[in-house]
Design a protein around this motif. Structure first.
Motif, mmCIF file in Angstrom:
data_model
loop_
_atom_site.group_PDB
_atom_site.id
_atom_site.type_symbol
_atom_site.label_atom_id
_atom_site.label_comp_id
_atom_site.label_asym_id
_atom_site.label_seq_id
_atom_site.Cartn_x
_atom_site.Cartn_y
_atom_site.Cartn_z
ATOM 1 N N LYS A 91 0.826 -1.212 0.000
ATOM 2 C CA LYS A 91 0.000 0.000 0.000
ATOM 3 C C LYS A 91 0.854 1.254 0.000
ATOM 4 C CE LYS A 91 -3.871 2.362 1.973
ATOM 5 N NZ LYS A 91 -4.940 2.439 2.899
ATOM 6 N N LEU A 92 0.338 2.278 -0.676
ATOM 7 C CA LEU A 92 0.874 3.636 -0.593
ATOM 8 C C LEU A 92 -0.193 4.533 0.007
ATOM 9 C CD1 LEU A 92 2.347 4.218 -4.185
ATOM 10 C CD2 LEU A 92 3.595 3.549 -2.132
ATOM 11 N N MET A 93 0.232 5.497 0.812
ATOM 12 C CA MET A 93 -0.676 6.540 1.263
ATOM 13 C C MET A 93 -0.032 7.872 0.920
ATOM 14 S SD MET A 93 -2.446 7.573 4.860
ATOM 15 C CE MET A 93 -1.058 8.493 5.468
ATOM 16 N N SER A 94 -0.766 8.692 0.195
ATOM 17 C CA SER A 94 -0.244 9.948 -0.321
ATOM 18 C C SER A 94 -1.018 11.131 0.252
ATOM 19 C CB SER A 94 -0.362 9.932 -1.851
ATOM 20 O OG SER A 94 0.017 11.161 -2.402
ATOM 21 N N LEU A 95 -0.276 12.094 0.754
ATOM 22 C CA LEU A 95 -0.844 13.358 1.236
ATOM 23 C C LEU A 95 -0.393 14.446 0.273
ATOM 24 C CD1 LEU A 95 0.060 12.913 5.008
ATOM 25 C CD2 LEU A 95 -2.093 12.332 3.870
ATOM 26 N N VAL A 96 -1.343 15.077 -0.366
ATOM 27 C CA VAL A 96 -1.050 16.096 -1.360
ATOM 28 C C VAL A 96 -1.465 17.457 -0.800
ATOM 29 C CG1 VAL A 96 -1.488 16.881 -3.721
ATOM 30 C CG2 VAL A 96 -1.412 14.428 -3.217
ATOM 31 N N ASN A 97 -0.495 18.333 -0.636
ATOM 32 C CA ASN A 97 -0.727 19.687 -0.151
ATOM 33 C C ASN A 97 -1.498 20.414 -1.256
ATOM 34 O OD1 ASN A 97 -0.560 22.328 0.741
ATOM 35 N ND2 ASN A 97 1.664 22.318 0.989
ATOM 36 N N SER A 98 -2.788 20.675 -1.022
ATOM 37 C CA SER A 98 -3.603 21.210 -2.110
ATOM 38 C C SER A 98 -4.671 22.172 -1.609
ATOM 39 C CB SER A 98 -4.245 20.060 -2.899
ATOM 40 O OG SER A 98 -4.896 19.140 -2.074
ATOM 41 N N THR A 99 -5.105 23.001 -2.526
ATOM 42 C CA THR A 99 -6.194 23.928 -2.224
ATOM 43 C C THR A 99 -7.494 23.143 -2.076
ATOM 44 O OG1 THR A 99 -6.740 24.270 -4.556
ATOM 45 C CG2 THR A 99 -5.081 25.753 -3.588
ATOM 46 N N GLY A 100 -8.499 23.781 -1.497
ATOM 47 C CA GLY A 100 -9.792 23.128 -1.318
ATOM 48 C C GLY A 100 -10.485 22.766 -2.608
ATOM 49 N N SER A 101 -10.142 23.439 -3.691
ATOM 50 C CA SER A 101 -10.807 23.159 -4.967
ATOM 51 C C SER A 101 -10.027 22.180 -5.851
ATOM 52 C CB SER A 101 -11.035 24.469 -5.734
ATOM 53 O OG SER A 101 -9.798 25.098 -6.013
ATOM 54 N N PHE A 102 -8.811 21.808 -5.456
ATOM 55 C CA PHE A 102 -8.003 20.886 -6.250
ATOM 56 C C PHE A 102 -8.512 19.461 -6.041
ATOM 57 C CE2 PHE A 102 -4.348 18.108 -7.026
ATOM 58 C CZ PHE A 102 -3.936 18.561 -8.274
ATOM 59 N N THR A 103 -8.769 18.744 -7.134
ATOM 60 C CA THR A 103 -9.363 17.402 -7.015
ATOM 61 C C THR A 103 -8.577 16.316 -7.755
ATOM 62 O OG1 THR A 103 -10.794 17.807 -8.932
ATOM 63 C CG2 THR A 103 -11.707 18.337 -6.742
ATOM 64 N N GLU A 104 -7.312 16.578 -8.071
ATOM 65 C CA GLU A 104 -6.539 15.604 -8.837
ATOM 66 C C GLU A 104 -5.413 14.959 -8.022
ATOM 67 O OE1 GLU A 104 -5.460 17.664 -12.497
ATOM 68 O OE2 GLU A 104 -7.445 17.196 -13.313
ATOM 69 N N GLN A 105 -5.658 14.783 -6.719
ATOM 70 C CA GLN A 105 -4.660 14.142 -5.861
ATOM 71 C C GLN A 105 -4.296 12.753 -6.390
ATOM 72 O OE1 GLN A 105 -7.484 15.631 -4.712
ATOM 73 N NE2 GLN A 105 -6.752 17.255 -3.359
ATOM 74 N N HIS A 106 -5.282 12.042 -6.901
ATOM 75 C CA HIS A 106 -5.041 10.692 -7.430
ATOM 76 C C HIS A 106 -4.104 10.719 -8.630
ATOM 77 C CE1 HIS A 106 -8.333 12.365 -9.742
ATOM 78 N NE2 HIS A 106 -8.247 11.374 -10.626
ATOM 79 N N LEU A 107 -4.204 11.745 -9.454
ATOM 80 C CA LEU A 107 -3.334 11.864 -10.623
ATOM 81 C C LEU A 107 -1.914 12.248 -10.216
ATOM 82 C CD1 LEU A 107 -5.789 13.642 -13.086
ATOM 83 C CD2 LEU A 107 -5.269 11.189 -12.896
ATOM 84 N N VAL A 108 -1.783 13.101 -9.210
ATOM 85 C CA VAL A 108 -0.468 13.448 -8.668
ATOM 86 C C VAL A 108 0.208 12.181 -8.150
ATOM 87 C CG1 VAL A 108 0.700 14.656 -6.767
ATOM 88 C CG2 VAL A 108 -1.048 15.847 -8.121
ATOM 89 N N THR A 109 -0.518 11.410 -7.360
ATOM 90 C CA THR A 109 0.021 10.213 -6.728
ATOM 91 C C THR A 109 0.427 9.157 -7.749
ATOM 92 O OG1 THR A 109 -1.301 10.715 -4.782
ATOM 93 C CG2 THR A 109 -0.432 8.479 -4.941
ATOM 94 N N ASN A 110 -0.160 9.201 -8.938
ATOM 95 C CA ASN A 110 0.241 8.278 -10.000
ATOM 96 C C ASN A 110 1.736 8.366 -10.295
ATOM 97 O OD1 ASN A 110 -2.237 7.089 -10.419
ATOM 98 N ND2 ASN A 110 -2.743 8.323 -12.214
ATOM 99 N N GLY A 111 2.341 9.513 -10.050
ATOM 100 C CA GLY A 111 3.785 9.642 -10.272
ATOM 101 C C GLY A 111 4.574 8.626 -9.462
ATOM 102 N N CYS A 112 4.135 8.370 -8.252
ATOM 103 C CA CYS A 112 4.768 7.359 -7.402
ATOM 104 C C CYS A 112 4.319 5.961 -7.807
ATOM 105 C CB CYS A 112 4.428 7.640 -5.940
ATOM 106 S SG CYS A 112 5.206 6.512 -4.771
#
Length: 151
Positions: A91-112
């Motif tokens: 398992k990976l758990m990813s915390l993405v520092n993001s604004t309240g309107s940003f909804t692409e955390q899953h796409l960012v985490t794809n890099g890992c």
């Protein structure tokens, strides 16, 4: 192909384990599981500071998550001595520092996730969580932790 051959093919040199910045250890092994503490994104040896949706876009965030994957692999190597002993990335758990309107955390985490899958093949298929958070330590744009199973 061994994990190290794949890393070499990708031009990746594993970094040494980072010294913890607080009261924790970089990894804990219990039974066949290895838990890696959260790793912050770094660029040019320094914390990769920024917030997704404010001053970092998804593509750059994905690069940051890939950089985290390289650091995680360095720590996993230190924890198990030989990455070829890894039987599964659990398992990976990813915390993405993001604004309240940003909804692409899953796409960012794809890099890992994509790099882990490329390095480990079928053993790299993992469960995952990706969260948007108001802040990450030291202003980092991404923090990711990893759980692996070893033989």
């Amino acid at each position: 192909m061994s994990v190290y051959d794949k890393l070499s093919q990708l031009g990746i040199t594993l970094p040494p384990v980072s010294v913890p910045a607080a009261a924790y250890v970089p990894f804990v092994r219990t039974g066949n599981l290895v838990f890696l503490s959260g790793h912050l994104a770094k660029k040019d040896g320094k914390v990769w500071v920024g917030q997704l949706g404010a001053n970092i876009d998804t593509a750059e965030g994905k690069q940051a998550a890939r950089a985290v994957a390289v650091d995680l692999l360095g720590t996993l190597h230190a924890a198990v001595g030989d990455l070829n002993k890894v039987t599964r990335i659990v398992k990976l758990m990813s915390l993405v520092n993001s604004t309240g309107s940003f909804t692409e955390q899953h796409l960012v985490t794809n890099g890992c996730s994509e790099l882990i899958a490329e390095v480990f093949g079928d053993k790299g298929a993992h469960a995952r969580s990706a969260f948007g958070v108001a802040q990450v330590p030291m202003g980092a744009c991404v923090e990711i932790e990893l759980i692996a199973e070893v033989g």
